[in-house]
Motif scaffolding. Structure first.
Motif, PDB file in Angstrom:
ATOM      1  N   LYS A   1       0.831  -1.207   0.000  1.00 11.23           N
ATOM      2  CA  LYS A   1       0.000   0.000   0.000  1.00 11.23           C
ATOM      3  C   LYS A   1       0.862   1.252   0.000  1.00 11.23           C
ATOM      4  O   LYS A   1       0.574   2.238  -0.713  1.00 11.23           O
ATOM      5  CB  LYS A   1      -0.903  -0.025   1.241  1.00 11.23           C
ATOM      6  CG  LYS A   1      -1.693   1.262   1.505  1.00 11.23           C
ATOM      7  CD  LYS A   1      -2.723   1.545   0.431  1.00 11.23           C
ATOM      8  CE  LYS A   1      -3.767   2.556   0.872  1.00 11.23           C
ATOM      9  NZ  LYS A   1      -3.237   3.813   1.419  1.00 11.23           N
ATOM     10  N   THR A   2       1.937   1.240   0.777  1.00  9.88           N
ATOM     11  CA  THR A   2       2.845   2.391   0.823  1.00  9.88           C
ATOM     12  C   THR A   2       3.475   2.646  -0.542  1.00  9.88           C
ATOM     13  O   THR A   2       3.578   3.797  -0.990  1.00  9.88           O
ATOM     14  CB  THR A   2       3.937   2.146   1.884  1.00  9.88           C
ATOM     15  OG1 THR A   2       3.331   2.191   3.182  1.00  9.88           O
ATOM     16  CG2 THR A   2       5.049   3.179   1.794  1.00  9.88           C
ATOM     17  N   ALA A   3       3.902   1.579  -1.206  1.00  7.03           N
ATOM     18  CA  ALA A   3       4.503   1.747  -2.531  1.00  7.03           C
ATOM     19  C   ALA A   3       3.512   2.366  -3.508  1.00  7.03           C
ATOM     20  O   ALA A   3       3.862   3.266  -4.293  1.00  7.03           O
ATOM     21  CB  ALA A   3       4.993   0.401  -3.050  1.00  7.03           C
ATOM     22  N   ILE A   4       2.267   1.912  -3.471  1.00  7.78           N
ATOM     23  CA  ILE A   4       1.245   2.488  -4.361  1.00  7.78           C
ATOM     24  C   ILE A   4       0.983   3.946  -3.993  1.00  7.78           C
ATOM     25  O   ILE A   4       0.815   4.806  -4.887  1.00  7.78           O
ATOM     26  CB  ILE A   4      -0.047   1.657  -4.297  1.00  7.78           C
ATOM     27  CG1 ILE A   4       0.200   0.248  -4.851  1.00  7.78           C
ATOM     28  CG2 ILE A   4      -1.171   2.342  -5.070  1.00  7.78           C
ATOM     29  CD1 ILE A   4       0.691   0.201  -6.276  1.00  7.78           C
TER      30      ILE A   4
ATOM     31  N   ALA B   1       9.118   4.175  -4.923  1.00  4.47           N
ATOM     32  CA  ALA B   1       8.138   3.290  -4.297  1.00  4.47           C
ATOM     33  C   ALA B   1       8.793   2.039  -3.728  1.00  4.47           C
ATOM     34  O   ALA B   1       8.435   1.576  -2.634  1.00  4.47           O
ATOM     35  CB  ALA B   1       7.063   2.909  -5.309  1.00  4.47           C
ATOM     36  N   ALA B   2       9.750   1.480  -4.465  1.00  2.00           N
ATOM     37  CA  ALA B   2      10.420   0.264  -4.002  1.00  2.00           C
ATOM     38  C   ALA B   2      11.227   0.533  -2.737  1.00  2.00           C
ATOM     39  O   ALA B   2      11.225  -0.267  -1.797  1.00  2.00           O
ATOM     40  CB  ALA B   2      11.316  -0.288  -5.101  1.00  2.00           C
TER      41      ALA B   2
ATOM     42  N   GLY C   1      -2.324  -2.701  -7.278  1.00  2.03           N
ATOM     43  CA  GLY C   1      -2.128  -1.788  -8.393  1.00  2.03           C
ATOM     44  C   GLY C   1      -3.148  -0.682  -8.351  1.00  2.03           C
ATOM     45  O   GLY C   1      -4.040  -0.649  -7.506  1.00  2.03           O
ATOM     46  N   TYR C   2      -3.012   0.251  -9.273  1.00  4.82           N
ATOM     47  CA  TYR C   2      -4.015   1.325  -9.373  1.00  4.82           C
ATOM     48  C   TYR C   2      -4.137   1.775 -10.811  1.00  4.82           C
ATOM     49  O   TYR C   2      -3.288   1.448 -11.646  1.00  4.82           O
ATOM     50  CB  TYR C   2      -3.643   2.484  -8.442  1.00  4.82           C
ATOM     51  CG  TYR C   2      -2.581   3.422  -8.961  1.00  4.82           C
ATOM     52  CD1 TYR C   2      -2.923   4.700  -9.388  1.00  4.82           C
ATOM     53  CD2 TYR C   2      -1.234   3.029  -9.032  1.00  4.82           C
ATOM     54  CE1 TYR C   2      -1.942   5.575  -9.867  1.00  4.82           C
ATOM     55  CE2 TYR C   2      -0.266   3.888  -9.495  1.00  4.82           C
ATOM     56  CZ  TYR C   2      -0.627   5.153  -9.926  1.00  4.82           C
ATOM     57  OH  TYR C   2       0.332   6.013 -10.393  1.00  4.82           O
TER      58      TYR C   2
END
Length: 525
Positions: free
Chosen positions: A28-31, A43-44, A524-525
């Motif tokens: 969720k944090t990466a997204i 993000a990674a 994903g989004y």
């Protein structure tokens, strides 16, 4: 397509960005980072650092990382080696003279200089878009506020808590005990470290009070580390290695990681008609197990610090694979190869992210054994890895422990190209299992046409030090046939590894898969 009558996971599909990793808060944090304008590298890093708070038994800022990445608009794969070196004053002869035959797992001598933070700062500065302060903010927030302990994390924590020593027990136990599912773990000392790194960069970690805190803990435990060892820590760019398998090209991080082992294993498997076998049958498991013994024997003899690995071309040569494949008897298991030259473990996290512009990141990050060395710095609670246990004390071996040298690592990020196009960052956690896991994943994809999620879900087997570990996903009939072939078969107490992958479609659709053996997911989004 999976059978919807049975429990399982569908692949996750999106077009703007995707993350797959072993804890949902990190995914969720990466997204979130992608949605606020960060790229896949931002993000990674954000997700990886947070995983050190979500899964502290697996990884943390006292550890190492390896990274493969493909820039936006490119099919080139680049590598960064974020693994650390032994302290300058340490030498294998010192331990041999003390009567040791291996590097003691939970000793200060097993602690190499953690280099992940230098790698993350370098990647953020050179490839990120939103800056280190924004990237580290989620991990700082969660380290202060706390994270409810997830089921798989609680399972591992309870199994490994005995490894914690001294101050580490105060930092990583709740009232002297491993936290249970749902109990909240906080790491305020690490939050302060990350705040300082966000403000002042890598020097905040490798010089001054934070470095002195780590060195003091190591020296108190008998280590020969100095602040200068920390000041000198640097991540290095390196050139990936690759090999074809059927219609795929599998790209791996070069030594001192063991990615070349996965490529040798795939080259051996390519000498057999794997696609003509039952994907869940004993024949495939047997051939894979025999190939694994041979590939890992080569690894144990040849792989080391990149400056000391001299037989890499030999390992990757098809002629080598053909000669090794000829040693495999389809009807009988061979004796196990010599024991692994490094201590076996299963404690690692992996994260992969792809953004809307096509940047793909494959990042693996670890403290080696459960809770690493078990040694944590007093003030900040930085748990220190025991990657030095990956060295051998054998005199003259390429992987012999020497000051300033990197040990052979088990952690390996992967990337797959198809017809020259980067199509899939992937990784399979699980210590020594990882090359076998990479080979099986690639084979599942191309030999049996599985989608990434199905390739991850499929049961696993691993020939490990004379034992053929066969997950419960295989039938008793398969286990019996393997025993008849001469394998010593066991069902492992813990599932083998944990994989994550993202397929990049030509139409821009991203397809994520995440291992049900872990707590995580693809988002994903």
């Amino acid at each position: 397509m999976r059978d919807f009558h049975f429990p399982g996971r569908s692949p996750v599909l999106a077009t703007n960005g995707m993350c797959a990793t072993s804890h949902p808060l990190a995914a969720k944090t990466a997204i979130d980072i992608l949605e606020r304008g960060g790229n896949a590298m931002d993000a990674a890093i954000a997700g990886a650092v947070l995983l050190g708070i979500c899964e502290p038994q697996m990884t943390g800022i006292g550890g190492d990382c390896f990274v493969l990445y493909s820039p936006a608009g490119s099919d080139e794969v680049l590598a960064l080696n974020g693994s650390g070196r032994a302290p300058a004053a340490l030498d294998a002869a010192t331990l041999r003279d003390a009567g040791e035959t291996v590097v003691p797992l939970r000793s200060a001598h097993a602690v190499t200089i953690p280099t992940a933070i230098d790698a993350f700062c370098h990647l953020s500065d050179t490839l990120g878009q939103i800056g280190l302060e924004a990237v580290l903010a989620p991990a700082i927030r969660y380290a202060d506020a706390g994270i409810p302990v997830a089921p798989r994390v609680a399972f591992d924590w309870a199994n490994e808590a005995k490894s914690l020593q001294g101050k580490a027990r105060e930092h990583f136990l709740l009232s002297g005990k491993a936290p249970k599912v749902g109990e909240v773990f906080r790491a305020p000392g690490q939050a302060e470290v990350l705040r300082r790194v966000a403000k002042d960069g890598r020097d905040a970690f490798y010089t001054g009070e934070i470095a002195e805190d780590m060195v003091a803990a190591l020296n108190a435990a008998g280590g020969l580390h100095t602040v200068q060892d920390f000041t000198d820590a640097r991540a290095d760019a390196s050139t990936p290695v690759a090999a074809p398998y059927k219609d795929l090209e599998v790209v791996e991080h070069p030594p001192n990681g063991q990615g070349a082992t996965a490529l040798l294993l795939l080259n051996i498997l390519a000498q057999f008609d794997i696609a003509g076998m039952d994907p869940l049958g004993a024949e495939r498991v047997h051939i894979e197990a025999e190939a694994t013994k041979l590939a890992y024997d080569a690894r144990n003899r040849f792989l080391a610090d990149p400056e000391h690995t001299t037989r890499l071309d030999h390992m990757l040569a098809l002629e080598t694979a053909r000669k090794l494949a000829a040693l495999i008897d389809p009807k009988k298991a061979m004796a196990a190869a010599a024991p692994l030259s490094e201590a076996v473990h299963r404690d690692t996290i992996y994260i992969t992210v792809v953004d809307r512009d096509g940047m793909a990141v494959s990042l693996i990050y670890s403290i080696f054994h459960g809770f690493g060395s078990g040694i944590a710095s007093d003030k900040f609670g930085i748990l220190l890895q025991n990657r030095g246990a990956g060295f051998t004390l054998e005199e003259g071996h390429p992987n012999e422990l020497k000051g300033g040298k990197r040990p052979m690592h088990t952690i390996i990020p992967g990337m797959i190209r198809e017809q020259g196009r980067v199509v899939m960052p992937f990784g399979v956690m699980g210590g020594a299992y990882q090359p076998c896991g990479h080979a099986r994943f690639a084979s599942n994809i191309t030999d049996f046409g599985m989608d990434p999620q199905a390739a991850i879900d499929a049961p696993r087997a691993f020939s490990d030090n004379g034992i053929l570990k066969v997950e419960r996903g295989y039938s008793e009939a398969v286990r019996a046939k393997l025993a008849d072939l001469g394998h010593k078969v066991q069902v492992p107490d813990t599932a083998l590894g944990g994989a994550q992958a993202i397929r990049i479609g030509k139409d821009g659709v991203l397809e994520g898969g995440s291992d049900p053996r872990k707590d995580g997911c693809a988002l994903g989004y």
